[in-house]
Structures are given as structure tokens and as C-alpha cells.
Design a protein around this motif. Structure first.
Motif, PDB file in Angstrom:
ATOM      1  N   ASP A  26       0.834  -1.203   0.000  1.00 44.97           N
ATOM      2  CA  ASP A  26       0.000   0.000   0.000  1.00 44.97           C
ATOM      3  C   ASP A  26       0.866   1.248   0.000  1.00 44.97           C
ATOM      4  O   ASP A  26       0.397   2.335  -0.322  1.00 44.97           O
ATOM      5  CB  ASP A  26      -0.902   0.033   1.246  1.00 44.97           C
ATOM      6  N   GLY A  27       2.149   1.100   0.384  1.00 46.62           N
ATOM      7  CA  GLY A  27       3.052   2.239   0.406  1.00 46.62           C
ATOM      8  C   GLY A  27       4.338   1.944   1.140  1.00 46.62           C
ATOM      9  O   GLY A  27       4.581   0.829   1.581  1.00 46.62           O
ATOM     10  N   ARG A  46       1.706   6.685  -0.980  1.00 44.69           N
ATOM     11  CA  ARG A  46       0.604   5.781  -0.617  1.00 44.69           C
ATOM     12  C   ARG A  46      -0.151   5.404  -1.888  1.00 44.69           C
ATOM     13  O   ARG A  46      -0.865   6.221  -2.459  1.00 44.69           O
ATOM     14  CB  ARG A  46      -0.342   6.470   0.367  1.00 44.69           C
TER      15      ARG A  46
END
Length: 127
Positions: A26-27, A46
């Protein structure tokens, strides 16, 4: 997690970080400061929000976020991020030469701490 406690990055220095972004993340974040609880720069792409969030942390307390929606890289790619420390700001150059600027809120002249967290595997870095 990748951590360095004796970075010795000073005003005018440039840090180049190359790495591979995980396929399923997700990041990730690249952090520069005096310690994990005092960060001058928290650079946090992100993917789930399609945004780059920058922030700073003082005595474990997060400060006001800056958001930049210029996310020019994707999961699974290998990228190079170039961070220049200036007297008044950090300038982060992205792979497409777009620059994200974030103020040096703590007026640090030197940072000793660096960490990389999340879905980013460091291949190389150079100060």
C-alpha cells in the motif's frame, strides 16, 4: 525495515536511494531526522490513496501533512529517489524529475538517522 543511525547528512548534501517497490504494498516511507521520534522528513508514497504524503515528527508527535498527488511510479517498479537537504527545505526528486518540496521545520543543519519502512527494498544508497 532499513535503518542507519550515523548518516551524517548535512545542509547541501544529496542522498540517492534506489530500490524496488513491492508488488502488493500500500506504500512505503523514507525517513530522515535525529531519531525515529524526531523526523525532519517523512516521505510516504501511498498507492491506496494515489498520493505522496510528507510530514515531520517532533518528540513522537506528527505535525501537519503536505500532500502531493504526483505519484509517478507504481508497485513492482525499481526507482531512484534523490533527496537534497537545503537550509530551509528538503527537495525530493522523483524518477520523472518532478520535485516534491518540504520545509525543514526543525531547522536541522545535520541529520544522523535514516529509515526505510514498508514495501520498498533498498538496492543501493549514496550520500
Amino acid at each position: 525495515k532499513f535503518e542507519i543511525f550515523n548518516l551524517d547528512m548535512k545542509t547541501g548534501d544529496t542522498l540517492k536511494v534506489k530500490g524496488k517497490i513491492s508488488d502488493d504494498t500500500d506504500g512505503f516511507s523514507i525517513n530522515l531526522g535525529c531519531s525515529s521520534s524526531d523526523l525532519a522528513l517523512h516521505f510516504n508514497p501511498r498507492f491506496n490513496e494515489s498520493v505522496i504524503v510528507c510530514n515531520s515528527k517532533c518528540k513522537k508527535a506528527w505535525q501537519e501533512e503536505h500532500r502531493d498527488d504526483h505519484l509517478c511510479f507504481s508497485r513492482g517498479s525499481t526507482i531512484k529517489i534523490v533527496i537534497e537537504m537545503k537550509a530551509d527545505k528538503f527537495q525530493v526528486k522523483l524518477p520523472d524529475d518532478h520535485k516534491v518540496e518540504f520545509p525543514n521545520r526543525h531547522c536541522y543543519e545535520k541529520v544522523n538517522y535514516m529509515s526505510v519502512k514498508g514495501g520498498f527494498r533498498v538496492i543501493s544508497f549514496k550520500l
